[in-house]
Every structure is written in C-alpha cells, then in structure tokens.
Design an enzyme around this catalytic site. Structure first.
Site, PDB file in Angstrom:
ATOM      1  CB  SER A 147      -0.826  -0.002   1.286  1.00 50.31           C
ATOM      2  OG  SER A 147      -1.455   1.248   1.493  1.00 50.31           O
ATOM      3  CE1 TYR A 160      -4.342  -2.679   5.069  1.00 52.84           C
ATOM      4  CE2 TYR A 160      -3.387  -0.481   5.005  1.00 52.84           C
ATOM      5  CZ  TYR A 160      -3.944  -1.565   4.351  1.00 52.84           C
ATOM      6  OH  TYR A 160      -4.095  -1.536   2.982  1.00 52.84           O
TER       7      TYR A 160
HETATM    8  N1  LIG Z   1      -8.727  -0.251  -1.133  1.00 52.39           N
HETATM    9  C1  LIG Z   1      -7.649   0.513  -1.001  1.00 52.39           C
HETATM   10  O1  LIG Z   1      -7.733   1.743  -1.056  1.00 52.39           O
HETATM   11  C2  LIG Z   1      -6.300  -0.126  -0.768  1.00 52.39           C
HETATM   12  C3  LIG Z   1      -5.195   0.736  -0.680  1.00 52.39           C
HETATM   13  C4  LIG Z   1      -3.942   0.176  -0.468  1.00 52.39           C
HETATM   14  C5  LIG Z   1      -3.792  -1.202  -0.354  1.00 52.39           C
HETATM   15  N2  LIG Z   1      -4.890  -2.010  -0.445  1.00 52.39           N
HETATM   16  C6  LIG Z   1      -4.666  -3.464  -0.326  1.00 52.39           C
HETATM   17  O2  LIG Z   1      -5.277  -4.130  -1.420  1.00 52.39           O
HETATM   18  C7  LIG Z   1      -5.569  -5.470  -1.051  1.00 52.39           C
HETATM   19  C8  LIG Z   1      -6.997  -5.785  -1.457  1.00 52.39           C
HETATM   20  O3  LIG Z   1      -7.869  -4.985  -0.667  1.00 52.39           O
HETATM   21  P1  LIG Z   1      -9.248  -4.396  -1.207  1.00 52.39           P
HETATM   22  O4  LIG Z   1      -9.220  -2.951  -0.942  1.00 52.39           O
HETATM   23  O5  LIG Z   1      -9.544  -4.897  -2.550  1.00 52.39           O
HETATM   24  O6  LIG Z   1     -10.226  -5.010  -0.085  1.00 52.39           O
HETATM   25  P2  LIG Z   1     -11.546  -5.890  -0.135  1.00 52.39           P
HETATM   26  O7  LIG Z   1     -11.947  -6.023   1.285  1.00 52.39           O
HETATM   27  O8  LIG Z   1     -12.539  -5.339  -1.089  1.00 52.39           O
HETATM   28  O9  LIG Z   1     -11.021  -7.296  -0.701  1.00 52.39           O
HETATM   29  C9  LIG Z   1     -10.193  -8.123   0.071  1.00 52.39           C
HETATM   30  C10 LIG Z   1     -10.600  -9.563  -0.144  1.00 52.39           C
HETATM   31  O10 LIG Z   1      -9.747 -10.380   0.688  1.00 52.39           O
HETATM   32  C11 LIG Z   1     -10.534 -11.384   1.263  1.00 52.39           C
HETATM   33  N3  LIG Z   1      -9.935 -11.898   2.489  1.00 52.39           N
HETATM   34  C12 LIG Z   1      -9.987 -11.364   3.736  1.00 52.39           C
HETATM   35  N4  LIG Z   1      -9.390 -12.192   4.607  1.00 52.39           N
HETATM   36  C13 LIG Z   1      -8.933 -13.247   3.890  1.00 52.39           C
HETATM   37  C14 LIG Z   1      -8.255 -14.433   4.229  1.00 52.39           C
HETATM   38  N5  LIG Z   1      -7.934 -14.718   5.509  1.00 52.39           N
HETATM   39  N6  LIG Z   1      -7.946 -15.319   3.252  1.00 52.39           N
HETATM   40  C15 LIG Z   1      -8.303 -15.071   1.974  1.00 52.39           C
HETATM   41  N7  LIG Z   1      -8.972 -13.977   1.590  1.00 52.39           N
HETATM   42  C16 LIG Z   1      -9.284 -13.076   2.544  1.00 52.39           C
HETATM   43  C17 LIG Z   1     -11.879 -10.710   1.527  1.00 52.39           C
HETATM   44  O11 LIG Z   1     -12.909 -11.691   1.687  1.00 52.39           O
HETATM   45  C18 LIG Z   1     -12.043  -9.863   0.291  1.00 52.39           C
HETATM   46  O12 LIG Z   1     -12.733 -10.563  -0.721  1.00 52.39           O
HETATM   47  C19 LIG Z   1      -5.312  -5.560   0.449  1.00 52.39           C
HETATM   48  O13 LIG Z   1      -4.054  -6.171   0.677  1.00 52.39           O
HETATM   49  C20 LIG Z   1      -5.282  -4.113   0.887  1.00 52.39           C
HETATM   50  O14 LIG Z   1      -4.520  -3.923   2.041  1.00 52.39           O
HETATM   51  C21 LIG Z   1      -6.142  -1.500  -0.638  1.00 52.39           C
END
Ligand SMILES: NC(=O)c1ccc[n+]([C@@H]2O[C@H](COP(=O)([O-])OP(=O)(O)OC[C@H]3O[C@@H](n4cnc5c(N)ncnc54)[C@H](O)[C@@H]3O)[C@@H](O)[C@H]2O)c1
Length: 284
Positions: A147, A160
C-alpha cells in the site's frame, strides 16, 4: 486486448482475495487477457460468483476456498492449481484486511489475525508456490499487494501500516533472492492508492470512539476519491507485464509518499503527520 499485457495470454493467474475489490478486478482483467484464473478467498460465495461470471464470458476460472492466514491452506491452493491448470504464470498475494485501534487496545487475537493475513499470507503464498514456479523455469511473476501506507505512518492503523511496511520489505528481499537464483521470476510490490472497495466495511475497530471516527473518515475518503477495483487492475496489470518492481495505481501519490519517507529518514526527524490529518485525529 491491450498489447502490453500479451505476455500473460494463455498463462495461469492465482489471485488471493479475489472475491472483492482489487483482487476481483485483477481476476476479471487477467481472464480478459486470456489467462486461466484461480480465485482464492475466504468469502467463497463472492469468489464463486465472480468465477461464474468469468466462465460465462468464456474464460476458465476456479474459485478455491482459501484462508491465507493458514499456511496449509496455501499449500492446498498451490496443489489444486497445479493439478487443475499446471504451471503458474502470475501469483498475486493480494488478500488483506484493515484493523483500526490503538495498538495496546487490540485483543491479541485481532493482532494475530491481522498479521497472519496481511504478512504471513503473502510469505506462505510464496513459500507454497515458488518451488514449483522455479522448477518450471518459465517466465513468471509474483506480486505482493502492499500500500502507499507501506511508505508512511498512521496512528490507529498501526497494525495495518506495519504489515504493509513488512510486505514491501519482503518483496524487496524476495526480488533479490530471485536475482541470486537467476530465476526468470519478476517480483513486484503493488502500492495501491485509494480504491473504493469493501476493506473498511469489513474492518474491525478497537473500543475507543476515536477508532470508529477514523474508520468513518477512511471509509468516506475511499467512497469519494477511490477508483474502482477494476480500474485499479487496469493500472496494475500492464505495469506487472512491463516488469516493474514498484507498481502504483496513483503514481503521483506514491511519489509523494516515497519522497516524504526519504526526507523523514534522511533527516531522522521525529514522526509527524500533516496538520490537517492530525486535526482529523483530534490532535492539536
Ligand atoms: N482499497 C484501497 O484503497 C487499498 C489501498 C492500499 C492497499 N490495499 C490493499 O489491497 C488489497 C486488497 O484490498 P481491497 O481494498 O480490494 O479489499 P476488499 O476487502 O474489497 O477485498 C479483500 C478480499 O480479501 C478477502 N480476504 C480477507 N481475509 C482473507 C483471508 N484470511 N484469506 C483469503 N482472503 C481473505 C476478503 O474476503 C475480500 O474478498 C489488500 O491487501 C489491501 O490492504 C487497498
């Protein structure tokens, strides 16, 4: 198909956390590039429904229930993938959760869960998949989702943010390990900026009202400023194809965070945040 992503055509993609958000976007886009896709998630209903839509559009997709916090689940995922589709071309260790709370306040189980998913999920993803990828000797990609927070600091999101710093460091060292092995495996760190996903809907918060307030700010910020998971994938996948280590959804924000981090470290300044962010946290 975008010419840039032609290297992925006919390959196999494994994406953790593919039932929502960025992972879902990556799975859909990878399938559109002619990849066979494995969607790993704990939320099986969502992962299966995305896989079904991908199959309806004529591509091959398999949803596999996988809790990335369990190392054995990643071993099973690697075995099932290999049996079903053969050698893996692209592994994206993407699953992650948000946890908010003062670090002394979060119960031990919440700390464990956060670190096991966000850090150990990627580590054991690599441990489970890399040996077969190395043995295959084919050009392949491993990308870990960190991130822009992996370049910054943020109270209340301590668990986080530290997990994202760890994933960046893990990816850097893994990149060098592949160089040592002269392996044809490109390692990348994905540093998303704001993407409108369910991450703050599902997040856990500690007891203090400051946590809930901070979560609301973050949730509203993603809703207002975030691009969609599919748009994020459209920015990420070509950069992976190009062989970049630093992969951004918002290159200008990544550059700003990287510059601030470099400045902070080189001046050995005390930790600080912009005044407006501190004000949002009730400081000052
Ligand atoms: N959304 C943002 O702005 C953002 C910014 C920076 C980084 N990220 C990173 O992007 C990645 C994806 O996040 P997102 O924003 O798409 O979130 P999201 O919550 O929409 O998707 C995450 C998915 O991971 C799954 N998940 C959760 N725990 C799990 C586990 N134990 N095993 C397998 N799957 C699991 C959830 O069910 C979900 O489908 C993450 O690593 C997050 O930290 C997101």
């Amino acid at each position: 198909m975008t010419q840039d992503m032609g290297v992925f055509k006919g390959g196999v993609a494994v994406i953790t956390g593919a039932g929502s958000g960025i992972g879902e976007g990556l799975a859909r886009l990878a399938a559109r590039q002619g990849m066979r896709v494995v969607l790993a998630d704990v939320a099986m209903e969502r992962a299966e429904s995305v896989a079904e839509e991908i199959r309806s559009a004529g591509a091959e997709a398999l949803a596999v229930h996988t809790d990335v916090s369990e190392p054995e689940a990643l071993d099973r995922l690697a075995a099932v993938t290999h049996e079903t589709f053969g050698d893996v071309t692209l592994l994206v260790n993407n699953a992650g959760i948000e946890t908010l709370g003062f670090c002394w306040e979060l119960p031990a189980a919440v700390w464990e869960k956060t670190l096991n998913i966000n850090i150990h999920g990627a580590i054991h993803g690599v441990r489970a998949f890399a040996p077969r990828m190395l043995e295959a000797g084919k050009r392949a990609w491993i990308a870990n989702t960190t991130s822009i927070g992996g370049l910054g600091m943020m109270p209340i999101q301590t668990s986080y943010v530290l997990s994202k710093h760890a994933i960046l460091s893990f990816s850097e060292c893994l990149y060098l390990e592949m160089q040592v092995k002269k392996a044809p495996i490109q390692v990348s760190a994905i540093l998303p900026g704001p993407v409108a996903t369910r991450i703050f809907e599902d997040s856990k918060t500690g007891e203090d009202p400051v946590n809930a307030h901070h979560r609301e700010i973050m949730r509203n910020m993603l809703k207002a400023d975030g691009i969609s998971g599919y748009e994020a994938a459209e920015r990420i996948l070509p950069q992976l194809a190009e062989g970049k280590f630093w992969v951004s959804t918002h290159p200008e924000i990544t550059a700003e965070f990287a510059a601030n981090r470099a400045q902070h470290l080189s001046s050995q300044a005390d930790p600080t945040l912009p005044p407006e962010v501190l004000a949002g946290l009730g400081v000052g």
